[in-house]
Scaffold this active site. Structure first.
Site, PDB file in Angstrom:
ATOM      1  N   HIS A  57       0.804  -1.327  -0.003  1.00  0.00           N
ATOM      2  CA  HIS A  57       0.043   0.110   0.010  1.00  0.00           C
ATOM      3  C   HIS A  57       0.778   1.216   0.096  1.00  0.00           C
ATOM      4  CE1 HIS A  57      -2.687   3.010   1.064  1.00  0.00           C
ATOM      5  NE2 HIS A  57      -2.343   3.152   2.255  1.00  0.00           N
TER       6      HIS A  57
ATOM      7  N   HIS B 218       3.741   6.897   5.664  1.00  0.00           N
ATOM      8  CA  HIS B 218       2.679   7.474   5.980  1.00  0.00           C
ATOM      9  C   HIS B 218       1.908   6.853   6.981  1.00  0.00           C
ATOM     10  CE1 HIS B 218       0.346   5.480   2.789  1.00  0.00           C
ATOM     11  NE2 HIS B 218      -0.884   5.405   3.674  1.00  0.00           N
TER      12      HIS B 218
ATOM     13  N   GLU C 288       1.169   5.572  12.746  1.00  0.00           N
ATOM     14  CA  GLU C 288      -0.220   5.227  13.191  1.00  0.00           C
ATOM     15  C   GLU C 288      -0.400   3.722  13.642  1.00  0.00           C
ATOM     16  OE1 GLU C 288      -3.733   7.378  13.618  1.00  0.00           O
ATOM     17  OE2 GLU C 288      -2.723   7.725  11.489  1.00  0.00           O
ATOM     18  N   ASP C 289       0.226   2.840  12.421  1.00  0.00           N
ATOM     19  CA  ASP C 289      -0.085   1.263  12.791  1.00  0.00           C
ATOM     20  C   ASP C 289       1.143   0.663  13.600  1.00  0.00           C
ATOM     21  OD1 ASP C 289      -2.297   2.141  11.428  1.00  0.00           O
ATOM     22  OD2 ASP C 289      -1.594   1.154   9.567  1.00  0.00           O
TER      23      ASP C 289
ATOM     24  N   ASP D 188     -25.716  12.926 -26.115  1.00  0.00           N
ATOM     25  CA  ASP D 188     -25.877  13.368 -27.658  1.00  0.00           C
ATOM     26  C   ASP D 188     -24.888  14.730 -27.946  1.00  0.00           C
ATOM     27  OD1 ASP D 188     -27.605  12.240 -29.279  1.00  0.00           O
ATOM     28  OD2 ASP D 188     -29.321  13.290 -29.134  1.00  0.00           O
TER      29      ASP D 188
HETATM   30 MN    MN Z   1      -2.774   4.682   4.108  1.00  0.00          MN
END
Ligand code: MN
Length: 382
Positions: A79, A103, A107-108, A290
């Protein structure tokens, strides 16, 4: 990560999971390495030292996400690599590519801002931090004015335009892979993309991305309607072909006889734009379809006006429809001459005439500033 913007919550592996890819097998590591190798092939616009820095960021992110999987079962690192690849297509600088790779790491994966400053310097850490803060914003309402103020808040928080571009690349990859997620999540994430991120893409002049996001959202929100419309469009395309070719040949011949070098091509409407026109203007499918759209791309500005004169001599223009967005560009930098002509059998023919550079800016918007370095850098800031 908040529940609202968290697209990856189910990707963490648990001990005892029976999925064959649940452990970082050699095959999965090879697949991720191969996709990073493909990315580096598109980095020739950077110098060797910058490419090495990007590689360091990849190694760090790869290790941080080790053992995490996407819903598709692929290693999670695919990702961030896809997000960085989109940024590379926009020719963003090494710092932005590094931030794209990193990125989701804060967070993870429990990586701190201090870690990132230490390893990659403050500017990259600031970009990642900005992206992490954006992820914490929640958008829960469908009110139009709320959407507008949410977009404003998001743009104000980002400060650096690179944060917005990386965020759009992130959202685009998540939308492209949203069908890997449970169906119950498609509607909310698609609505958010349609109301928040697609308009930001348009505002930055990223028209190609804007159309792609809209079509992805439309297909996921209204799968049945999208399918019916796509089928009707395929059928109509067959019927339209003869008239389309006739107008296309007419325009090409006229410009060639005027001694002009020009690329002329037909303009396809996106599924969502057809759907919206039918709904908002109460038109039938055939009424929307059209209208025939064409783009004429020439070498320089004076040639745009000469080409316009030639086309007005070929087919009569509809009074009041001519717009000079070359002399007066739109706020997002869009430039073109636009006119509606009366084609064969009274068919409306919309033409856009522009230079190659204007064409690139019309497709890629603010991202085009990285490619056309002679454009003042400050104009790329928000
Ligand atoms: Mn992400």
């Amino acid at each position: 990560m908040t529940a609202v913007l968290n697209l990856h919550s189910a990707t963490q592996t648990r001990p005892g999971d029976a999925q064959p890819t649940a452990s970082p097998t050699a095959a999965a590591a090879n697949a991720a390495a191969a996709s990073f190798a493909a990315l580096t092939e598109n980095l020739s616009y950077l110098d060797a030292a910058s490419i090495e820095q990007v590689r360091q960021a990849y190694r760090f992110a790869d290790e941080a996400h080790l053992g995490q999987l996407r819903n598709s079962g692929e290693p999670y690192i695919t990702h961030p690599i896809a997000v960085a690849a989109q940024c590379a297509a926009w020719k963003l600088d090494a710092q932005a590519l590094m931030a794209a790779l990193l990125h989701d790491a804060m967070e993870d994966c429990g990586v701190t801002k201090a870690d990132l400053i230490d390893r990659f310097g403050a500017p990259v850490a600031e970009l990642v931090d900005g992206l992490t803060k954006l992820d914490k914003l929640q958008f829960n309402t469908r009110e139009e004015n709320q959407a507008e103020s949410f977009r404003k808040m998001l743009l104000a928080m980002a400060r650096d335009v690179r944060v917005i571009l990386i965020k759009l690349a992130d959202r685009t990859h998540n939308m492209r892979t949203l069908s890997d997620m449970p169906r119950s999540k498609w509607g909310r994430i698609s609505s958010e993309t349609l109301e928040i991120y697609a308009p930001i893409a348009l505002r930055l002049g990223l028209n190609k991305l804007y159309r792609e996001l809209q079509d992805l959202c439309f297909t996921l929100i209204h799968p049945h309607r999208a399918e019916v419309l796509a089928k009707a469009l395929r059928a109509a395309r067959g019927n339209r072909k003869e008239l389309l070719t006739r107008i296309l040949d007419g325009i090409r011949d006229k410009l060639a006889h005027a001694g002009l070098r020009a690329d002329v091509f037909g303009r396809e409407k996106s599924l969502y734009s057809i759907f919206r026109k039918m709904k908002e203007k109460h038109l039938s499918f055939s009424q929307v379809l059209d209208i025939y759209g064409f783009r004429v791309v020439v070498d320089n500005v004076p040639t745009c006006y000469v080409a316009l004169g030639a086309l007005h001599a070929l087919y009569k223009p509809v009074p009041g429809k001519f717009k000079d967005y070359i002399a007066i560009p739109k706020a997002n930098g869009y430039q073109s001459l636009q006119s509606t002509l009366i084609g064969p059998y009274g068919t409306p023919v919309e033409v856009q005439i522009r230079t190659r550079e204007m064409h690139y800016v019309a497709q890629e918007g603010v991202a085009a500033h990285w490619l056309y370095k002679d454009i003042d850098d400050s104009s790329a800031d928000l």
